[in-house]
Design a protein around this motif. Structure first.
Motif, PDB file in Angstrom:
ATOM      1  N   UNK A  60       0.767   6.169  -1.453  1.00  0.00           N
ATOM      2  CA  UNK A  60      -0.112   5.060  -1.348  1.00  0.00           C
ATOM      3  C   UNK A  60       0.247   4.184  -2.688  1.00  0.00           C
ATOM      4  N   UNK A  61       0.520   4.696  -3.945  1.00  0.00           N
ATOM      5  CA  UNK A  61       1.228   3.944  -5.027  1.00  0.00           C
ATOM      6  C   UNK A  61       2.432   3.154  -4.753  1.00  0.00           C
ATOM      7  N   UNK A  65      -0.976  -0.143  -3.951  1.00  0.00           N
ATOM      8  CA  UNK A  65      -1.424   0.403  -5.271  1.00  0.00           C
ATOM      9  C   UNK A  65      -3.058   0.237  -5.487  1.00  0.00           C
ATOM     10  N   UNK A  66      -3.407  -0.904  -4.667  1.00  0.00           N
ATOM     11  CA  UNK A  66      -4.926  -1.213  -4.832  1.00  0.00           C
ATOM     12  C   UNK A  66      -5.661  -0.080  -4.153  1.00  0.00           C
ATOM     13  N   UNK A  67      -5.240   0.574  -3.653  1.00  0.00           N
ATOM     14  CA  UNK A  67      -6.028   2.008  -2.972  1.00  0.00           C
ATOM     15  C   UNK A  67      -5.757   3.201  -3.626  1.00  0.00           C
ATOM     16  N   UNK A 107      -1.660   1.262   6.757  1.00  0.00           N
ATOM     17  CA  UNK A 107      -2.104   0.436   7.792  1.00  0.00           C
ATOM     18  C   UNK A 107      -2.435  -0.865   7.245  1.00  0.00           C
ATOM     19  N   UNK A 108      -3.284  -0.748   6.102  1.00  0.00           N
ATOM     20  CA  UNK A 108      -4.072  -1.830   5.584  1.00  0.00           C
ATOM     21  C   UNK A 108      -2.808  -2.915   5.069  1.00  0.00           C
ATOM     22  N   UNK A 109      -1.611  -2.303   4.397  1.00  0.00           N
ATOM     23  CA  UNK A 109      -0.656  -3.017   3.955  1.00  0.00           C
ATOM     24  C   UNK A 109       0.121  -3.708   5.076  1.00  0.00           C
ATOM     25  N   UNK A 110       0.348  -2.747   6.163  1.00  0.00           N
ATOM     26  CA  UNK A 110       1.001  -3.397   7.450  1.00  0.00           C
ATOM     27  C   UNK A 110       0.710  -4.674   8.165  1.00  0.00           C
ATOM     28  N   UNK A 111      -0.991  -4.415   8.125  1.00  0.00           N
ATOM     29  CA  UNK A 111      -1.775  -5.299   8.646  1.00  0.00           C
ATOM     30  C   UNK A 111      -1.643  -6.772   7.864  1.00  0.00           C
ATOM     31  N   UNK A 117      -0.036 -12.186   4.316  1.00  0.00           N
ATOM     32  CA  UNK A 117      -0.824 -12.580   3.072  1.00  0.00           C
ATOM     33  C   UNK A 117      -0.458 -11.329   2.042  1.00  0.00           C
ATOM     34  N   UNK A 118       0.692 -10.537   2.226  1.00  0.00           N
ATOM     35  CA  UNK A 118       1.076  -9.578   1.156  1.00  0.00           C
ATOM     36  C   UNK A 118       2.272 -10.107   0.633  1.00  0.00           C
TER      37      UNK A 118
END
Length: 118
Positions: A60-61, A65-67, A107-111, A117-118
């Motif tokens: 996740x890092x 990295x926000x998570x 999943x959040x990063x992929x979305x 937005x990333x």
């Protein structure tokens, strides 16, 4: 990108000789093993103190990295810290194409990437 959740990640990870057997087992524990999101990171970190938690934090890092759980990382034991460092170093040593795959494990990063937005 393959169909939703169907990343060809496990084949590459599990055949890689740079990772120890413990790291490969920990990565297996950090990934969803069945269902629509098979091959992606679990939505929540596995229980603290497990090898899967250390691998999840390292992955996740490198993907979102926000998570990251700073409390988890602060209270890592020596085994968890070594596993985190091994998986993190392995992720950072990947080629650009493979690093993009690591980023899509969350999943959040992929979305966010799909929305621009990333």
């Amino acid at each position: 990108m393959p169909a939703r959740g169907r990343l060809n990640w496990e084949n590459y990870t599990m055949e890689n000789s740079k990772l120890s057997a413990a790291a490969r087992d920990a990565i297996r524990g950090a990934l969803v093993s069945r269902g629509a999101n098979k091959g992606r990171l679990k939505a929540q970190c596995p229980p603290m103190g497990t090898p899967a938690a250390a691998a999840w934090q390292a992955l996740i890092a490198n993907s979102n990295p926000y998570k990251m759980g700073l409390g988890h990382i602060m209270f890592f034991g020596p085994e968890s810290r070594a596993l985190f460092n091994e998986v993190n170093a392995w992720c950072e040593g990947l080629s650009h194409k493979r690093r993009a795959l690591v980023a899509m494990l969350d999943r959040d990063r992929a979305a966010l990437e799909s929305m621009g937005a990333w």
